[in-house]
Design a protein around this motif. Structure first.
Motif, short mmCIF file in Angstrom:
data_model
loop_
_atom_site.label_atom_id
_atom_site.label_comp_id
_atom_site.label_asym_id
_atom_site.label_seq_id
_atom_site.Cartn_x
_atom_site.Cartn_y
_atom_site.Cartn_z
N GLY A 20 79.09 54.79 107.40
CA GLY A 20 79.76 53.87 106.48
C GLY A 20 78.81 52.82 105.94
N LEU A 21 77.96 52.27 106.79
CA LEU A 21 76.98 51.28 106.35
C LEU A 21 76.00 51.89 105.34
CD1 LEU A 21 75.64 48.47 106.65
CD2 LEU A 21 74.27 49.49 108.49
N LEU A 22 75.55 53.10 105.61
CA LEU A 22 74.64 53.77 104.68
C LEU A 22 75.30 54.02 103.33
CD1 LEU A 22 71.80 55.01 104.47
CD2 LEU A 22 72.83 57.18 105.17
N GLU A 23 76.57 54.38 103.34
CA GLU A 23 77.29 54.61 102.09
C GLU A 23 77.45 53.30 101.30
OE1 GLU A 23 79.14 57.04 99.23
OE2 GLU A 23 77.98 57.59 101.00
N VAL A 24 77.74 52.21 102.00
CA VAL A 24 77.85 50.91 101.33
C VAL A 24 76.50 50.51 100.73
CG1 VAL A 24 78.19 48.44 101.75
CG2 VAL A 24 79.80 50.09 102.68
#
Length: 72
Positions: A20-24
């Motif tokens: 999720g952090l990488l996608e953000v």
């Protein structure tokens, strides 16, 4: 709940949070990190001759996920 099961569940939670952090980070303006959709589109366009190897691989991956996590 055993310690091993808790560790595995914790590992999946950490992996999901990192994803999720990488996608953000990928969706920020001017980011050079590809989004998950961009990566999937790149993989799915891969072909060997006329065989859509990328699509077969993505289908196989989703089949594996469904078999291991949803079939009970």
């Amino acid at each position: 709940m055993s310690a091993t099961r808790a560790a595995v569940i914790g590992g999946f939670v950490v992996a999901l949070a990192l994803f999720g952090l990488l996608e953000v980070l990928a969706r920020r303006p001017g980011s050079r990190i590809p989004t998950f959709g961009d990566v999937c589109a790149y993989v799915m366009q891969y072909e060997v001759g006329r065989v859509p190897v990328g699509r077969i691989g993505v289908f196989g991956f989703w089949w594996w996920v469904g078999w291991h996590f949803f079939a009970r």
